[in-house]
Design an enzyme around this catalytic site. Sequence first.
Site, PDB file in Angstrom:
ATOM      1  N   CYS A  81       0.868  -1.247  -0.098  1.00  0.00           N
ATOM      2  CA  CYS A  81      -0.102   0.004   0.029  1.00  0.00           C
ATOM      3  C   CYS A  81       0.925   1.277   0.164  1.00  0.00           C
ATOM      4  O   CYS A  81       2.017   1.147  -0.136  1.00  0.00           O
ATOM      5  CB  CYS A  81      -0.816  -0.077   1.274  1.00  0.00           C
ATOM      6  SG  CYS A  81      -2.016  -1.647   1.526  1.00  0.00           S
ATOM      7  N   GLY A  96       3.170  -3.261   3.026  1.00  0.00           N
ATOM      8  CA  GLY A  96       4.143  -4.410   3.011  1.00  0.00           C
ATOM      9  C   GLY A  96       3.455  -5.640   3.407  1.00  0.00           C
ATOM     10  O   GLY A  96       2.277  -5.901   3.450  1.00  0.00           O
ATOM     11  N   ASP A 130      -2.558  -9.424   8.172  1.00  0.00           N
ATOM     12  CA  ASP A 130      -1.161  -9.345   8.681  1.00  0.00           C
ATOM     13  C   ASP A 130      -1.118  -7.730   9.753  1.00  0.00           C
ATOM     14  O   ASP A 130      -0.595  -7.702  10.606  1.00  0.00           O
ATOM     15  CB  ASP A 130      -0.025  -9.620   7.983  1.00  0.00           C
ATOM     16  CG  ASP A 130       0.020  -8.437   6.848  1.00  0.00           C
ATOM     17  OD1 ASP A 130      -1.024  -7.903   6.362  1.00  0.00           O
ATOM     18  OD2 ASP A 130       1.147  -8.318   6.358  1.00  0.00           O
TER      19      ASP A 130
END
Length: 618
Positions: A2, A79, A103
Site C-alpha cells: 500500500c 508491506g 497481517d
Amino acid sequence: MCGIAGQCDFRGDLERDRARVQPMVDTMACRGPDDQGLWTSRHAALGHRRLAIIDVPGGRQPMTVEENGETLATIVYSGEVYNFTELRAELQGRGHTFRTDSDTEVVLHGYLEWGEDVVDRLNGMFAFALWDARREELFLIRDRMGVKPLYYYPTPDGVLFGSEPKAILAHPSAPAVLDTDGLRELLAHVKTPGHGIYKGMREVRPGSLVRVNRDGLTVRRYWKLEALEHTDDRDTTVAHVRELLDDIVARQLISDVPLCTLLSGGLDSSAVTALAAQKLAAAGAGPVRSFAVGFVGYEENFSADPMRDTPDGPYVRELAEHVGANHTDITLSNDELMDPDARAAVLRARDLPVSIGDMDTSLYLLFKAIRGRSTVALSGESADEVFGGYRWFHDAAAVNADTFPWMAVPGRSPLDESGSLFDPGLLQKLDLPGYRDASYRDALAEVPHVDGVSAQERRMREVCYLHLTRFVQILLDRKDRMSMASGLEVRVPFCDHRLVQYVFNTPWALKTFDGREKSLLRAAARDVLPASIVQRVKSPYPSTQDPGYERMLRDELAKLLVAEDSPVLPLINRDAARALTEQEVGSRSLESARAKIENVLQLDAWLRRYQPTLDIAG
C-alpha cells in the site's frame, strides 16, 4: 502492499485540518488502487491507500483497536509480514481477539502486547506508522533491509510522513527545495542512509524506528548487520542456505490474489521460480506463472558487451520448460521505451531525476503488463549483493580501490566528471569526488569485523557490507517505485534478514568455494535447475542494444538544446551536449554516453514538473 501518508502535530487540531492531509493520501493512489481511508484525531492524521493482498474483504485501513470506546492505537501499514500466522496464534494465546485475517491487525495487536519491540518479531518487508493514543506518540518503522520506503519531514510541532516524497510535498508545509547536499546526493550516485534529498526531508533508515512525541523526535536502530564467527563447514552452510530458501519462498507464496515470478534466466530468478514451482506443485496449486522482459530484435542481433555475455531468452525458455511454468514474454519496442507517457510515469514514480533510462522504463512497462494478470510477483533481486555476484566483486582493481567498488568500474557512472554533460563550474562547486569519498568513509566506519582473519577476508567483508547497506538500496528503491506505480507488489526473497545475516558472516573463501561468483547459491539450488543455468555467468538486467534508441535520445537532446525555456540549460555544458548529439551512433550504443543523455532529459523533465527551488550555496 500500500501507500501511507499523514501528519503528527501537537499544536494544531488535525480533526479540523483533514483538507491538508487528504491530498497527501491522494498522491499514493498508484500504490493503492483498491481502497483508501483517512483517520484523524486532534494530534494525528493517518492516511492509507490499499492494494489488497491478504484478507481482501477484511483488511481495510487505517486500522484501530479500541477498549471501552477509547482508541488505544491506530496503524497504517504497507508491506507484508510473512510470519503473521505464527504471531497471531501466539497473541491469541495471550488473550487477544481478532476481527480480520490480515497481517496488519497482527502487527497492531503485537504492538499492544510487546510495545515497539514487536518489530523484533516481524519477518517481512514493511513500512508503517502507528499512533499510540494512550501515550500520544507516533512511531514510523521500516523493515530491516529497507525493501519498503518511508520518508518523514520534521516540523516545529511534529512531523509529516509518507511512503514517497510526493506525499510529503503535497503538504503546504513542505516545499520542494533542493540544496547543495541534495544535489550532491542526486548526482554523486551514492545512497546515504537516511538522506531524503529534498531539503528538510529524511528517509527512515532500514532497520530503524522513529519516535515522535511532545519531547521531540528520536531515531533508534533496532537491527543492523552483526559480525559473528561462522563455524559451519561447507556442506552444513550450503544445506542451511537451502533450508532458509525453502522456508522463505514458501512463506512468500502466501497470497489471496494471483501471484507470479519475474524470470530472467539467471541463477537468482531461476532459483526463485524453480523453488516456487516446487512448492506450488506440492500444494496442488501449480503451475507457477512467470514473466520476462525483452526488446524487439534483441536476441537475434545480440552482441556481447563487458557486462553481458549472452541474451536472456534461451535461458528463460529452458527454465520455464524445466519447471513447467505458465510463461509470458513481454517484448518492448523503441517507441514504447521512448513513449512520453511511460517516461513521465517513471519520473512520477521516482519523484527525482534518478532514472537509468530504458532499464527503468522497461521495468515499469513490464510491471504494468504483469499487473493485468497478477497482483504479486517474486523477484530474484538482491541475490548479487547477498552472495557476491557482481563482476566487480571478483575484480581485484575494483575491490582494492579506495572507493565504492561499483564506482571503480570504468564507464559505470553516467555522471563521471570526465566527459560530463554538466556545467564545469557547477561540478567544481559540488565537488562530487569529495562527497563520494566522505560517504565512503562513513560507510567503512560502520562495518562490523571479526578478529583473526586475513586482509582479504577483512576487505571482502567491507565490500559485502557496502553492497548490503548502500548499493542494494538503489535497486530496491527502483524496484519498489516501478512496481508500485503499476499497483504491483514485488516480493524479494533474498532480502530475508535471516539469510542476509547468515551469508554476510560466511567467509569469502566459502562464498566462492568453486572459484566462481555465488558459489553458495549455485550449490544450494543446483538440484532444481538445468545445468546450463547453474553454469551461466552473471548477466545484469537487460538494456536495449538497438542503435535506433540512442538516435531517438539524441534527437530529444538536440530539441532541448534549442528550446530556450529548458530549465536544465543553466546546469549543463551545452557545447559537450551538442557535440554528443553530433557524434555518429555505432552499431552498439555505449551505455555511459546514453546514460548521460538520459540523465539530462530526466532532470529537465523533473525541473519542469516539480518546479523545485534550487538552493545551491557558493
